[in-house]
Design a protein around this motif. Sequence first.
Motif, PDB file in Angstrom:
ATOM      1  N   LEU A 185       0.859  -1.181   0.000  1.00  0.00           N
ATOM      2  CA  LEU A 185       0.000   0.000   0.000  1.00  0.00           C
ATOM      3  C   LEU A 185       0.893   1.228   0.000  1.00  0.00           C
ATOM      4  O   LEU A 185       1.727   1.393   0.885  1.00  0.00           O
ATOM      5  N   ARG A 186       0.725   2.077  -0.999  1.00  0.00           N
ATOM      6  CA  ARG A 186       1.569   3.269  -1.132  1.00  0.00           C
ATOM      7  C   ARG A 186       0.675   4.511  -1.176  1.00  0.00           C
ATOM      8  O   ARG A 186      -0.235   4.602  -2.008  1.00  0.00           O
ATOM      9  N   LEU A 187       0.941   5.464  -0.269  1.00  0.00           N
ATOM     10  CA  LEU A 187       0.191   6.716  -0.279  1.00  0.00           C
ATOM     11  C   LEU A 187       0.976   7.803   0.445  1.00  0.00           C
ATOM     12  O   LEU A 187       2.004   7.536   1.064  1.00  0.00           O
ATOM     13  N   ASP A 188       0.495   9.020   0.329  1.00  0.00           N
ATOM     14  CA  ASP A 188       1.158  10.164   0.947  1.00  0.00           C
ATOM     15  C   ASP A 188       1.035  10.082   2.468  1.00  0.00           C
ATOM     16  O   ASP A 188      -0.019   9.684   2.999  1.00  0.00           O
ATOM     17  N   VAL A 189       2.086  10.460   3.171  1.00  0.00           N
ATOM     18  CA  VAL A 189       2.095  10.345   4.627  1.00  0.00           C
ATOM     19  C   VAL A 189       1.013  11.213   5.264  1.00  0.00           C
ATOM     20  O   VAL A 189       0.371  10.809   6.246  1.00  0.00           O
ATOM     21  N   LEU A 190       0.756  12.403   4.720  1.00  0.00           N
ATOM     22  CA  LEU A 190      -0.293  13.253   5.281  1.00  0.00           C
ATOM     23  C   LEU A 190      -1.670  12.646   5.050  1.00  0.00           C
ATOM     24  O   LEU A 190      -2.540  12.703   5.929  1.00  0.00           O
ATOM     25  N   ASP A 191      -1.869  12.065   3.861  1.00  0.00           N
ATOM     26  CA  ASP A 191      -3.139  11.394   3.597  1.00  0.00           C
ATOM     27  C   ASP A 191      -3.369  10.266   4.597  1.00  0.00           C
ATOM     28  O   ASP A 191      -4.473  10.098   5.127  1.00  0.00           O
ATOM     29  N   PHE A 192      -2.318   9.488   4.852  1.00  0.00           N
ATOM     30  CA  PHE A 192      -2.475   8.381   5.799  1.00  0.00           C
ATOM     31  C   PHE A 192      -2.818   8.897   7.194  1.00  0.00           C
ATOM     32  O   PHE A 192      -3.717   8.365   7.870  1.00  0.00           O
ATOM     33  N   CYS A 193      -2.118   9.920   7.653  1.00  0.00           N
ATOM     34  CA  CYS A 193      -2.374  10.441   8.997  1.00  0.00           C
ATOM     35  C   CYS A 193      -3.786  11.009   9.120  1.00  0.00           C
ATOM     36  O   CYS A 193      -4.476  10.777  10.118  1.00  0.00           O
ATOM     37  N   MET A 194      -4.238  11.740   8.098  1.00  0.00           N
ATOM     38  CA  MET A 194      -5.590  12.280   8.144  1.00  0.00           C
ATOM     39  C   MET A 194      -6.638  11.170   8.034  1.00  0.00           C
ATOM     40  O   MET A 194      -7.727  11.263   8.599  1.00  0.00           O
ATOM     41  N   LEU A 195      -6.307  10.101   7.310  1.00  0.00           N
ATOM     42  CA  LEU A 195      -7.188   8.934   7.258  1.00  0.00           C
ATOM     43  C   LEU A 195      -7.274   8.287   8.631  1.00  0.00           C
ATOM     44  O   LEU A 195      -8.369   7.964   9.117  1.00  0.00           O
ATOM     45  N   ALA A 196      -6.125   8.088   9.287  1.00  0.00           N
ATOM     46  CA  ALA A 196      -6.109   7.495  10.617  1.00  0.00           C
ATOM     47  C   ALA A 196      -6.841   8.365  11.633  1.00  0.00           C
ATOM     48  O   ALA A 196      -7.383   7.860  12.619  1.00  0.00           O
ATOM     49  N   ALA A 197      -6.870   9.677  11.392  1.00  0.00           N
ATOM     50  CA  ALA A 197      -7.564  10.603  12.287  1.00  0.00           C
ATOM     51  C   ALA A 197      -9.047  10.717  11.964  1.00  0.00           C
ATOM     52  O   ALA A 197      -9.767  11.468  12.619  1.00  0.00           O
ATOM     53  N   ASP A 198      -9.498   9.987  10.953  1.00  0.00           N
ATOM     54  CA  ASP A 198     -10.887  10.027  10.504  1.00  0.00           C
ATOM     55  C   ASP A 198     -11.262  11.402   9.958  1.00  0.00           C
ATOM     56  O   ASP A 198     -12.418  11.831  10.044  1.00  0.00           O
TER      57      ASP A 198
END
Length: 270
Positions: free
Chosen positions: A226-239
Amino acid sequence: MDETPAALRAGILGAAFRRRPPVGPLPGHIAPYAAQVSTLDVLLAELDGPDWSAVVIYDWNVQDVVAHLMATDRLLADQLSGERPPESDVDARTAAAITSERAHSPEETRTAWRRHARDLCTRLTGPGTPDKVWIRQPLRLENAVVARAFETWVHATDIAAAVRRSLPVPLPDHLHAIADLGVRSLPAALAARGIETTGTARVLLEGPGGGDWLVPLGDDHPRTTLRLDVLDFCMLAADRRTPAEVDAAIEGDPTLAHHLLAAAPAFAGP
């Protein structure tokens, strides 16, 4: 990707340190939290009366969000003495703090939050801290402190959006610590969502603060990347973003990859 101009980042961080000088060298897991407290404090200092009434999330205004942050910080600080606080529920503490702080001025709430945050940093550097604490679930203390940095950053971003301000993203080292906690939580997040799987997932987060992780899910058989932008992942994890709103490249088993994306915010709070 960090779209904040370098000059703006330098100005905000410089103002933060002038307003709230560093308390001295901090252990690595505490530094991200202290930095986010300073950044949020600078933002709050710029707000006027109408700004503080802006709705941020749910029916909470800016003052309510700051009260929520203070309540959770106090929950952690109370446990550093080795005692389990009688009211350990985050939601109950938040409701009580919001009710209490609505009787005070926004500036008084900001001052109280800042005082408690500074006290938390002081206690975290003291002797005899416990190995584990409780914030919605049992956590190692180092993970709990990074989680406090994560939530402070997310709510600072929420507030900035509500009052139409801009904030810099965390420094790369700090963002990496936050992303690392999110990635390492994925197996537990899958379990919390009732998703059973096996194999190993590779998570590649791109951009400053990103990294490359192998996530064990029961055995060593590689199943997906799974490859994605680090900010996208963090905002995803933060809902704060949905799987459909992030640009994720998937190699291997797409079902497992989509399960990971869906489970990422399993432990997100308000």
